[in-house]
Design a protein around this motif. Structure first.
Motif, PDB file in Angstrom:
ATOM      1  N   ALA A   1      72.952  85.835  83.692  1.00  0.00           N
ATOM      2  CA  ALA A   1      74.344  85.369  83.507  1.00  0.00           C
ATOM      3  C   ALA A   1      75.058  86.603  82.944  1.00  0.00           C
ATOM      4  O   ALA A   1      76.090  86.883  83.386  1.00  0.00           O
ATOM      5  N   GLU A   2      74.351  86.908  81.631  1.00  0.00           N
ATOM      6  CA  GLU A   2      75.371  87.871  80.964  1.00  0.00           C
ATOM      7  C   GLU A   2      75.666  89.126  81.883  1.00  0.00           C
ATOM      8  O   GLU A   2      76.505  89.850  81.894  1.00  0.00           O
ATOM      9  N   ALA A   3      74.591  89.577  82.868  1.00  0.00           N
ATOM     10  CA  ALA A   3      74.516  90.795  83.460  1.00  0.00           C
ATOM     11  C   ALA A   3      75.720  90.737  84.585  1.00  0.00           C
ATOM     12  O   ALA A   3      76.299  91.530  84.783  1.00  0.00           O
ATOM     13  N   ARG A   4      75.489  89.334  85.538  1.00  0.00           N
ATOM     14  CA  ARG A   4      76.601  89.313  86.385  1.00  0.00           C
ATOM     15  C   ARG A   4      77.915  89.129  85.819  1.00  0.00           C
ATOM     16  O   ARG A   4      78.904  89.571  86.384  1.00  0.00           O
TER      17      ARG A   4
ATOM     18  N   TRP B   1      87.280  77.287  76.600  1.00  0.00           N
ATOM     19  CA  TRP B   1      86.551  77.041  77.775  1.00  0.00           C
ATOM     20  C   TRP B   1      84.959  77.873  77.668  1.00  0.00           C
ATOM     21  O   TRP B   1      85.093  78.690  76.563  1.00  0.00           O
ATOM     22  N   ALA B   2      84.125  77.437  78.391  1.00  0.00           N
ATOM     23  CA  ALA B   2      82.753  77.751  78.367  1.00  0.00           C
ATOM     24  C   ALA B   2      82.278  78.152  79.756  1.00  0.00           C
ATOM     25  O   ALA B   2      82.660  77.482  80.800  1.00  0.00           O
ATOM     26  N   VAL B   3      81.154  78.847  79.909  1.00  0.00           N
ATOM     27  CA  VAL B   3      80.518  78.920  81.034  1.00  0.00           C
ATOM     28  C   VAL B   3      79.138  78.141  80.930  1.00  0.00           C
ATOM     29  O   VAL B   3      78.308  78.399  79.889  1.00  0.00           O
ATOM     30  N   VAL B   4      78.962  77.269  81.800  1.00  0.00           N
ATOM     31  CA  VAL B   4      77.589  76.544  82.108  1.00  0.00           C
ATOM     32  C   VAL B   4      76.765  76.648  83.088  1.00  0.00           C
ATOM     33  O   VAL B   4      77.376  76.321  84.217  1.00  0.00           O
ATOM     34  N   THR B   5      75.676  77.438  83.085  1.00  0.00           N
ATOM     35  CA  THR B   5      75.061  78.172  84.182  1.00  0.00           C
ATOM     36  C   THR B   5      73.689  77.547  84.550  1.00  0.00           C
ATOM     37  O   THR B   5      72.960  77.543  83.241  1.00  0.00           O
ATOM     38  N   SER B   6      73.064  77.613  85.574  1.00  0.00           N
ATOM     39  CA  SER B   6      71.724  77.318  85.865  1.00  0.00           C
ATOM     40  C   SER B   6      71.035  78.804  85.724  1.00  0.00           C
ATOM     41  O   SER B   6      69.629  78.764  85.811  1.00  0.00           O
TER      42      SER B   6
ATOM     43  N   LEU C   1      91.234  81.906  83.770  1.00  0.00           N
ATOM     44  CA  LEU C   1      90.760  82.415  82.701  1.00  0.00           C
ATOM     45  C   LEU C   1      91.559  83.122  81.726  1.00  0.00           C
ATOM     46  O   LEU C   1      91.512  82.654  80.443  1.00  0.00           O
ATOM     47  N   GLY C   2      92.190  83.905  82.003  1.00  0.00           N
ATOM     48  CA  GLY C   2      93.308  84.595  81.296  1.00  0.00           C
ATOM     49  C   GLY C   2      94.566  83.541  80.774  1.00  0.00           C
ATOM     50  O   GLY C   2      95.236  83.999  79.826  1.00  0.00           O
ATOM     51  N   ALA C   3      94.494  82.656  81.321  1.00  0.00           N
ATOM     52  CA  ALA C   3      95.866  81.581  81.057  1.00  0.00           C
ATOM     53  C   ALA C   3      95.236  80.528  80.060  1.00  0.00           C
ATOM     54  O   ALA C   3      96.013  79.686  79.343  1.00  0.00           O
TER      55      ALA C   3
ATOM     56  N   PRO D   1      82.458  85.524  78.182  1.00  0.00           N
ATOM     57  CA  PRO D   1      82.822  84.239  77.653  1.00  0.00           C
ATOM     58  C   PRO D   1      82.499  84.143  76.032  1.00  0.00           C
ATOM     59  O   PRO D   1      81.615  84.633  75.882  1.00  0.00           O
ATOM     60  N   GLY D   2      83.234  83.460  75.499  1.00  0.00           N
ATOM     61  CA  GLY D   2      83.171  83.289  74.095  1.00  0.00           C
ATOM     62  C   GLY D   2      81.699  82.404  73.746  1.00  0.00           C
ATOM     63  O   GLY D   2      81.140  82.453  72.936  1.00  0.00           O
TER      64      GLY D   2
END
Length: 216
Positions: free
Chosen positions: A113-116, A102-107, A94-96, A124-125
């Motif tokens: 998700a924000e807590a974890r 990039w994005a996080v797409v979670t169920s 992610l740092g590269a 993530p932006g």
């Protein structure tokens, strides 16, 4: 093998972080509270699905909203108990990456998700969560929404997933897929590239294009 992309879309649990200990602890307690036998609960696939879908498989429709709220509370409250940790290669990869690519797409729900992610220092932006969609993985909607949020052509996006449902979602969205064998064996993962985890990948940006390749 080299993969070129405009944008990268990452599942969270099993891809960026592992929350298996927390998931087992919380869902076992949840099942007990709702009188679901271990035998019946053991037949339900948890990984890569929304809590609402899982609850709908196990409980009457009128109970589902309350049950979904309960499991969210249990999992969020459990985050400080040490059941969530970074998977290998997450921070380096992610740092590269350039900001906004990039994005996080979670169920998971946004709150969970924000807590974890906050617990392991990943911010993530762009985050697409269960709250944002009407149809969860394996439907393409979550990843198409992620591409739209980043202003990227779906055909030029790469999805990183550990679960079959998520990989089907990415493929249905017309995206290149990279599977990680963190929760499922390689034989169960249909993807363009299969690796052990993110540490097996290297990333560089060439003329504004993100280039992903497997390490030797």
């Amino acid at each position: 093998m080299k993969i070129r992309a405009q944008a990268l879309l990452f599942d969270n649990d099993g891809t960026l972080v592992s929350s298996l200990e927390s998931v087992h602890r919380c869902w076992t307690r949840w099942a007990g509270e709702y009188g679901i036998t271990a035998e019946r609960f053991g037949k339900v696939e948890l990984h890569g699905r929304t809590a609402a879908e899982v609850a709908a498989d196990l409980l009457p429709a009128h109970v589902v909203p309350e049950a979904v709220a309960r499991i969210e509370d249990l999992e969020v409250e459990d985050v400080p108990n040490g059941g969530v940790h970074l998977l290998p290669g997450t921070l380096d990869l992610l740092g590269a990456l350039p900001s906004g690519r990039w994005a996080v797409v979670t169920s998971a729900t946004r709150r969970l998700a924000e807590a974890r992610l906050a617990a392991v220092g990943v911010l993530p932006g762009t985050l697409i969560a269960a709250d944002d969609i009407t149809r969860g993985k394996p439907d393409p909607e979550p990843y198409l929404l992620g591409a739209r949020a980043l202003g990227a052509d779906p055909a030029a996006c790469v999805v990183f997933e550990d679960a079959p449902a998520g990989l089907r979602s990415g493929r249905a969205a017309g995206m290149t897929t990279v599977a990680l064998t963190t929760t499922h064996p390689a034989a169960e993962l249909d993807a363009d590239l299969v690796v052990e985890d993110l540490s097996a990948l290297s990333v560089q940006v060439i003329d504004g294009v993100v280039e992903i390749s497997a390490r030797d």
